[in-house]
Design an enzyme around this catalytic site. Structure first.
Site, short mmCIF file in Angstrom:
data_model
loop_
_atom_site.label_atom_id
_atom_site.label_comp_id
_atom_site.label_asym_id
_atom_site.label_seq_id
_atom_site.Cartn_x
_atom_site.Cartn_y
_atom_site.Cartn_z
CE LYS A 1 -13.87 -3.96 1.58
NZ LYS A 1 -13.15 -3.14 2.54
CE LYS B 1 -6.33 -8.00 -0.87
NZ LYS B 1 -7.73 -7.82 -0.46
CE LYS C 1 -4.34 -1.85 1.41
NZ LYS C 1 -5.62 -1.69 2.03
P1 ATP Z 1 -8.38 -3.46 0.44
O1 ATP Z 1 -7.80 -4.41 -0.54
O2 ATP Z 1 -8.88 -2.20 -0.15
O3 ATP Z 1 -7.50 -3.26 1.63
P2 ATP Z 1 -10.03 -5.62 1.05
O4 ATP Z 1 -10.69 -5.98 -0.21
O5 ATP Z 1 -8.83 -6.43 1.49
O6 ATP Z 1 -9.66 -4.11 1.02
P3 ATP Z 1 -11.04 -5.66 3.78
O7 ATP Z 1 -12.15 -4.90 4.38
O8 ATP Z 1 -9.66 -5.18 4.11
O9 ATP Z 1 -11.15 -5.66 2.19
O10 ATP Z 1 -11.18 -7.19 4.12
C1 ATP Z 1 -12.27 -7.84 4.71
C2 ATP Z 1 -12.01 -9.34 4.76
O11 ATP Z 1 -11.99 -9.88 3.43
C3 ATP Z 1 -10.64 -9.71 5.36
O12 ATP Z 1 -10.79 -10.86 6.17
C4 ATP Z 1 -9.80 -10.02 4.16
O13 ATP Z 1 -8.74 -10.91 4.47
C5 ATP Z 1 -10.81 -10.66 3.23
N1 ATP Z 1 -10.40 -10.52 1.83
C6 ATP Z 1 -10.09 -9.36 1.21
N2 ATP Z 1 -9.79 -9.57 -0.08
C7 ATP Z 1 -9.89 -10.92 -0.28
C8 ATP Z 1 -9.69 -11.76 -1.42
N3 ATP Z 1 -9.32 -11.26 -2.59
N4 ATP Z 1 -9.90 -13.08 -1.28
C9 ATP Z 1 -10.29 -13.60 -0.10
N5 ATP Z 1 -10.49 -12.86 1.02
C10 ATP Z 1 -10.30 -11.53 0.93
#
Ligand code: ATP
Ligand code: LTN
Length: 327
Positions: A197, A194, A112
């Site tokens: 969001k 990955k 990040k």
């Molecule tokens: P960002 O990537 O913007 O930081 P994020 O998509 O990782 O956001 P979070 O709110 O940080 O979203 O994560 C919520 C939950 O979803 C966490 O337990 C995280 O590990 C899980 N998660 C996030 N992205 C994935 C993914 N691509 N596959 C599986 N689990 C995920």
């Protein structure tokens, strides 16, 4: 006594199928096995600058989506992190026990911060200390998260062990729980990254609230490769990722899925996958509309959640303050 589960989700961006497959559907499915606390982590969200109005509406949207995914406020505490001030206070104390070197090794920070350059805040660097505070305040045994958060839960364990080593048995040492399938769903536009969001590319993620035609379009355009066979092969990340999504939505076995699409091409498979995802999300989307249509319901759930979480957090913080000699 049931084991305590704690997990969190940021009120940013659009919740996507990666969040659902890797995290929230397990939170919902395992509710009866555990004593559950789920937190909308707005203090984590502001480690990257956010539009204040957006945070407020996203908190409600994320809560609505958690409830629509099956989280039941009678069985689980659902609350907003900043409503329980002990999170910030414990994070500060933990700051004084977590070595800089541990933080510097966090891969999420490296990724990040490399995107942000000079805009990187101290808060982004310190993100894992706040996450450790979230977890440790509630005597958490199990932290169900996607693969990307495993390193942060391990840092939390190390911080708890270090603290306990100095002050005695203050914290419960938690362990991460990572799903066997779908703990790292990849971006549809780039299956080497990955699904996230904060990624803005239009075809990157399927949001839980995407309408059917959008889901269909995104899947049909998903990046694959020049091969043709529909088989689970980790060396072909695009089709592997799509097959993983198919598998988590249908619950079918690899062998059976491969047999179903033997002799068929990527186009046929993508059409079938779009159908499965659209139908899989339909009940969740319907529940979401119902839940958010009921004026005041979400605010009531969050207020009750904070009222239940607060005394638990207060008790742990008081123990910690006493141990370190504060107050
Ligand atoms: P960002 O990537 O913007 O930081 P994020 O998509 O990782 O956001 P979070 O709110 O940080 O979203 O994560 C919520 C939950 O979803 C966490 O337990 C995280 O590990 C899980 N998660 C996030 N992205 C994935 C993914 N691509 N596959 C599986 N689990 C995920
Ligand atoms: N860092 C997590 C969100 C999060 C969390 C937590 C998860 C904040 N506090 C405590 C589990 C336990 C994320 O980005 N997904």
């Amino acid at each position: 006594m049931k084991k305590r589960v704690f997990s969190g989700i940021q009120p940013t961006g659009n919740i996507h199928i990666g969040n659902y497959i890797g995290a929230t559907r397990h939170w919902a499915a395992d509710q009866d096995i555990y004593d559950n606390i789920f937190c909308i982590v707005d203090l984590h969200a502001i480690t990257i600058q956010q539009d204040p109005k957006q945070i407020k509406s996203k908190i409600r949207e994320v809560t609505g989506l958690l409830l629509a995914a099956g989280i039941d406020p009678q069985k689980s505490i659902v609350f907003v992190q900043s409503h329980v001030h002990e999170h910030s206070e414990l994070a500060w104390i933990l700051n004084c026990f977590i070595p800089m070197g541990w933080m510097g090794r966090m891969t999420q920070y490296k990724e990040k911060s490399s995107k942000q350059k000079e805009q990187v805040s101290v808060g982004l660097f310190d993100y894992p200390a706040l996450m450790a505070a979230d977890i440790l305040l509630y005597d958490t045994d199990v932290v169900p998260v996607g693969e990307d958060q495993k390193q942060h839960v391990e840092l939390t364990r190390d911080a708890a062990l270090r603290f306990n080593n100095i002050y005695g048995d203050i914290f419960t040492v938690p362990e991460p729980r990572i799903a066997e399938i779908g703990a790292r769903i990849m971006g549809l536009d780039d299956p080497t990254k990955k699904m996230s969001k904060s990624e803005e590319a239009p075809n990157h993620a399927i949001a839980l609230l995407d309408p059917p035609d959008v889901i269909q379009k995104k899947i049909m355009r998903a990046t694959t490769d020049s091969e043709t066979t529909v088989v689970f092969d980790e060396k072909r990340p695009g089709i592997y990722n799509l097959l993983t999504i198919y598998k988590t939505f249908t619950g079918e076995k690899d062998k059976d899925i491969e047999a179903k699409f033997a002799g068929k091409g990527y186009g046929d498979f993508k059409k079938a996958l779009a159908e499965v995802v659209i139908e899989g999300l339909r009940p969740l989307q319907e529940r979401y509309q119902k839940i958010t249509g009921e004026a005041g319901y979400i605010d009531k759930v969050l207020a009750e959640g904070a009222a239940k979480a607060h005394p638990l957090a207060q008790k742990t913080l008081a123990k910690v303050q006493k141990a370190v000699g504060l107050g």
